[in-house]
Motif scaffolding. Structure first.
Motif, PDB file in Angstrom:
ATOM      1  N   ALA A  15      18.428 -13.466  -7.831  1.00  0.00           N
ATOM      2  CA  ALA A  15      17.659 -12.569  -8.683  1.00  0.00           C
ATOM      3  C   ALA A  15      17.080 -12.429  -8.337  1.00  0.00           C
ATOM      4  CB  ALA A  15      17.018 -12.714 -10.499  1.00  0.00           C
ATOM      5  N   GLY A  16      16.260 -13.515  -7.981  1.00  0.00           N
ATOM      6  CA  GLY A  16      14.737 -12.577  -7.458  1.00  0.00           C
ATOM      7  C   GLY A  16      14.233 -12.029  -5.901  1.00  0.00           C
ATOM      8  N   CYS A  17      15.804 -12.101  -5.074  1.00  0.00           N
ATOM      9  CA  CYS A  17      16.017 -12.233  -3.800  1.00  0.00           C
ATOM     10  C   CYS A  17      16.060 -10.132  -3.673  1.00  0.00           C
ATOM     11  CB  CYS A  17      17.371 -12.104  -2.915  1.00  0.00           C
ATOM     12  SG  CYS A  17      16.712 -14.111  -2.776  1.00  0.00           S
ATOM     13  N   ALA A  18      17.245  -9.760  -4.940  1.00  0.00           N
ATOM     14  CA  ALA A  18      17.626  -8.859  -5.495  1.00  0.00           C
ATOM     15  C   ALA A  18      16.346  -7.662  -5.350  1.00  0.00           C
ATOM     16  CB  ALA A  18      18.352  -8.757  -6.692  1.00  0.00           C
ATOM     17  N   THR A  19      15.407  -8.669  -6.846  1.00  0.00           N
ATOM     18  CA  THR A  19      14.220  -7.739  -6.935  1.00  0.00           C
ATOM     19  C   THR A  19      13.499  -7.584  -5.891  1.00  0.00           C
ATOM     20  OG1 THR A  19      14.093  -9.266  -9.238  1.00  0.00           O
ATOM     21  CG2 THR A  19      12.511  -8.071  -8.312  1.00  0.00           C
ATOM     22  N   GLY A  20      13.095  -8.329  -5.112  1.00  0.00           N
ATOM     23  CA  GLY A  20      12.676  -8.692  -3.602  1.00  0.00           C
ATOM     24  C   GLY A  20      12.963  -6.917  -2.409  1.00  0.00           C
ATOM     25  N   GLY A  21      13.964  -7.388  -2.550  1.00  0.00           N
ATOM     26  CA  GLY A  21      14.686  -6.374  -1.752  1.00  0.00           C
ATOM     27  C   GLY A  21      14.286  -4.818  -2.468  1.00  0.00           C
ATOM     28  N   ALA A  22      14.198  -4.624  -4.338  1.00  0.00           N
ATOM     29  CA  ALA A  22      14.123  -3.241  -4.053  1.00  0.00           C
ATOM     30  C   ALA A  22      12.864  -3.155  -4.428  1.00  0.00           C
ATOM     31  CB  ALA A  22      14.813  -3.789  -6.124  1.00  0.00           C
ATOM     32  N   ASN A  23      12.012  -4.380  -4.301  1.00  0.00           N
ATOM     33  CA  ASN A  23      10.983  -4.010  -4.597  1.00  0.00           C
ATOM     34  C   ASN A  23      10.294  -3.502  -2.483  1.00  0.00           C
ATOM     35  OD1 ASN A  23       7.939  -3.502  -5.353  1.00  0.00           O
ATOM     36  ND2 ASN A  23       7.740  -6.094  -4.203  1.00  0.00           N
ATOM     37  N   ARG A  24      10.824  -3.901  -2.096  1.00  0.00           N
ATOM     38  CA  ARG A  24      10.596  -3.829  -0.033  1.00  0.00           C
ATOM     39  C   ARG A  24      11.536  -2.259  -0.441  1.00  0.00           C
ATOM     40  NH1 ARG A  24      10.266  -5.685   4.885  1.00  0.00           N
ATOM     41  NH2 ARG A  24      11.792  -4.744   6.168  1.00  0.00           N
ATOM     42  N   ALA A  25      12.082  -1.982  -0.760  1.00  0.00           N
ATOM     43  CA  ALA A  25      13.122  -0.301  -0.864  1.00  0.00           C
ATOM     44  C   ALA A  25      11.953   0.397  -0.961  1.00  0.00           C
ATOM     45  CB  ALA A  25      14.231  -0.532  -1.202  1.00  0.00           C
ATOM     46  N   ALA A  26      11.398   0.513  -2.561  1.00  0.00           N
ATOM     47  CA  ALA A  26      10.052   1.450  -3.210  1.00  0.00           C
ATOM     48  C   ALA A  26       8.793   1.120  -2.462  1.00  0.00           C
ATOM     49  CB  ALA A  26       9.874   0.758  -4.694  1.00  0.00           C
ATOM     50  N   LEU A  27       8.516   0.514  -2.079  1.00  0.00           N
ATOM     51  CA  LEU A  27       7.092   0.074  -0.404  1.00  0.00           C
ATOM     52  C   LEU A  27       7.409   0.852   0.525  1.00  0.00           C
ATOM     53  CD1 LEU A  27       5.508  -3.422  -0.811  1.00  0.00           C
ATOM     54  CD2 LEU A  27       4.672  -1.720  -1.973  1.00  0.00           C
ATOM     55  N   GLN A  28       8.803   0.756   0.641  1.00  0.00           N
ATOM     56  CA  GLN A  28       8.813   1.422   1.866  1.00  0.00           C
ATOM     57  C   GLN A  28       9.548   2.710   1.651  1.00  0.00           C
ATOM     58  OE1 GLN A  28      12.260   0.071   4.454  1.00  0.00           O
ATOM     59  NE2 GLN A  28      12.055   1.174   6.184  1.00  0.00           N
ATOM     60  N   ALA A  29       9.580   3.386   0.579  1.00  0.00           N
ATOM     61  CA  ALA A  29       9.385   4.988   0.768  1.00  0.00           C
ATOM     62  C   ALA A  29       7.872   5.280  -0.208  1.00  0.00           C
ATOM     63  CB  ALA A  29      10.503   4.895  -0.792  1.00  0.00           C
ATOM     64  N   GLU A  30       7.656   4.785  -0.553  1.00  0.00           N
ATOM     65  CA  GLU A  30       6.068   4.977  -0.783  1.00  0.00           C
ATOM     66  C   GLU A  30       5.301   5.014   0.778  1.00  0.00           C
ATOM     67  OE1 GLU A  30       2.179   4.749  -3.685  1.00  0.00           O
ATOM     68  OE2 GLU A  30       4.035   2.822  -2.987  1.00  0.00           O
ATOM     69  N   PHE A  31       5.603   4.204   0.867  1.00  0.00           N
ATOM     70  CA  PHE A  31       4.746   4.212   2.881  1.00  0.00           C
ATOM     71  C   PHE A  31       4.750   5.907   3.371  1.00  0.00           C
ATOM     72  CE2 PHE A  31       4.798   3.049   7.255  1.00  0.00           C
ATOM     73  CZ  PHE A  31       3.966   2.733   7.643  1.00  0.00           C
ATOM     74  N   ASN A  32       5.856   5.828   3.337  1.00  0.00           N
ATOM     75  CA  ASN A  32       7.058   7.188   4.456  1.00  0.00           C
ATOM     76  C   ASN A  32       7.007   8.204   3.193  1.00  0.00           C
ATOM     77  OD1 ASN A  32       8.262   4.889   6.400  1.00  0.00           O
ATOM     78  ND2 ASN A  32      10.420   5.237   5.550  1.00  0.00           N
ATOM     79  N   SER A  33       6.358   8.051   2.220  1.00  0.00           N
ATOM     80  CA  SER A  33       6.020   9.885   1.935  1.00  0.00           C
ATOM     81  C   SER A  33       4.193   9.718   1.788  1.00  0.00           C
ATOM     82  CB  SER A  33       6.397   9.606   0.703  1.00  0.00           C
ATOM     83  OG  SER A  33       5.605   8.494  -0.716  1.00  0.00           O
ATOM     84  N   THR A  34       3.824   8.885   2.331  1.00  0.00           N
ATOM     85  CA  THR A  34       2.761   9.081   1.758  1.00  0.00           C
ATOM     86  C   THR A  34       1.666   8.642   3.284  1.00  0.00           C
ATOM     87  OG1 THR A  34       1.949   6.651   1.620  1.00  0.00           O
ATOM     88  CG2 THR A  34       2.355   8.290   0.028  1.00  0.00           C
ATOM     89  N   ILE A  35       1.954   9.573   4.395  1.00  0.00           N
ATOM     90  CA  ILE A  35       2.096   8.992   5.441  1.00  0.00           C
ATOM     91  C   ILE A  35       1.042  10.218   5.893  1.00  0.00           C
ATOM     92  CG2 ILE A  35       2.222   9.459   8.407  1.00  0.00           C
ATOM     93  CD1 ILE A  35       4.850   7.722   7.727  1.00  0.00           C
ATOM     94  N   PRO A  36      -0.119  10.151   6.593  1.00  0.00           N
ATOM     95  CA  PRO A  36      -1.327  10.851   6.488  1.00  0.00           C
ATOM     96  C   PRO A  36      -1.018  11.759   7.032  1.00  0.00           C
ATOM     97  CG  PRO A  36      -2.361   8.955   6.747  1.00  0.00           C
ATOM     98  CD  PRO A  36      -0.976   8.836   6.603  1.00  0.00           C
ATOM     99  N   THR A  37      -0.862  13.391   7.127  1.00  0.00           N
ATOM    100  CA  THR A  37      -1.287  14.009   8.153  1.00  0.00           C
ATOM    101  C   THR A  37      -2.532  14.702   8.229  1.00  0.00           C
ATOM    102  OG1 THR A  37       0.923  14.555   8.066  1.00  0.00           O
ATOM    103  CG2 THR A  37      -0.100  15.701   8.831  1.00  0.00           C
ATOM    104  N   CYS A  38      -2.737  15.503   9.634  1.00  0.00           N
ATOM    105  CA  CYS A  38      -3.847  16.353   9.737  1.00  0.00           C
ATOM    106  C   CYS A  38      -3.410  17.350  10.654  1.00  0.00           C
ATOM    107  CB  CYS A  38      -5.347  15.977  10.451  1.00  0.00           C
ATOM    108  SG  CYS A  38      -4.751  14.631  12.445  1.00  0.00           S
ATOM    109  N   ASP A  39      -4.654  18.506  10.353  1.00  0.00           N
ATOM    110  CA  ASP A  39      -3.859  20.076  11.201  1.00  0.00           C
ATOM    111  C   ASP A  39      -5.279  20.494  11.561  1.00  0.00           C
ATOM    112  OD1 ASP A  39      -6.010  20.944   8.831  1.00  0.00           O
ATOM    113  OD2 ASP A  39      -4.133  21.977   7.883  1.00  0.00           O
ATOM    114  N   SER A  40      -6.323  19.371  11.847  1.00  0.00           N
ATOM    115  CA  SER A  40      -7.275  20.394  12.959  1.00  0.00           C
ATOM    116  C   SER A  40      -7.995  19.360  13.158  1.00  0.00           C
ATOM    117  CB  SER A  40      -8.213  21.566  12.027  1.00  0.00           C
ATOM    118  OG  SER A  40      -9.503  19.804  10.630  1.00  0.00           O
ATOM    119  N   LYS A  41      -8.665  19.440  14.376  1.00  0.00           N
ATOM    120  CA  LYS A  41      -8.945  18.667  15.734  1.00  0.00           C
ATOM    121  C   LYS A  41     -10.512  17.407  14.961  1.00  0.00           C
ATOM    122  CE  LYS A  41     -12.020  17.460  19.779  1.00  0.00           C
ATOM    123  NZ  LYS A  41     -12.281  16.507  19.092  1.00  0.00           N
TER     124      LYS A  41
END
Length: 134
Positions: A15-41
């Motif tokens: 159960a601990g491994c399953a929870t850790g995997g779900a948490n990792r996937a959620a963190l990875q999704a949050e990480f990917n959706s928050t990558i900073p982008t800039c549009d001027s120098k």
């Protein structure tokens, strides 16, 4: 009785491994959706400076390389769980750039802090720079 205790322990571990995997996937999704982008120098320069400052303040390792497109710390030692960090400024098309965090360590049990937890904090700190600019 002993087999019941062993079964409960095995179930708790799984159960601990399953929870850790779900948490990792959620963190990875949050990480990917928050990558900073800039549009001027100006915005990119401010975000890049914030990226270097964040790494300098939050890494237990010294910065080894800092250029206009790469910030990288030294790596940890053999079997070290200390997170080595890297940020790159990458073209995103249309005159935009992305400030992308990455990290890793030499420990089979994982890094401290977790790469995605650190990445989410990095993304939020760097993105806040663009929101603070006029």
């Amino acid at each position: 009785m002993r087999s019941i205790v062993m079964g409960l322990l095995a179930g708790a571990l799984l159960a601990g491994c399953a929870t850790g995997g779900a948490n990792r996937a959620a963190l990875q999704a949050e990480f990917n959706s928050t990558i900073p982008t800039c549009d001027s120098k100006e915005a990119c320069d401010a975000m890049w400076e914030a990226a270097q400052l964040w790494i300098a303040k939050n890494s237990r390792l010294k910065i080894q390389t800092a250029t206009n497109v790469l910030i990288e710390t030294y790596g940890g030692g053999q079997n070290s769980a200390v997170l080595a960090m890297r940020a790159t400024k990458e073209p995103a098309g249309g005159g935009k750039s992305r400030i992308v965090f990455d990290g890793g360590c030499n420990n089979m049990f994982g890094c401290v802090p977790n790469v995605f937890e650190a990445g989410v904090r990095f993304n939020k700190a760097v993105a806040a720079t663009s929101q603070a600019s006029p």
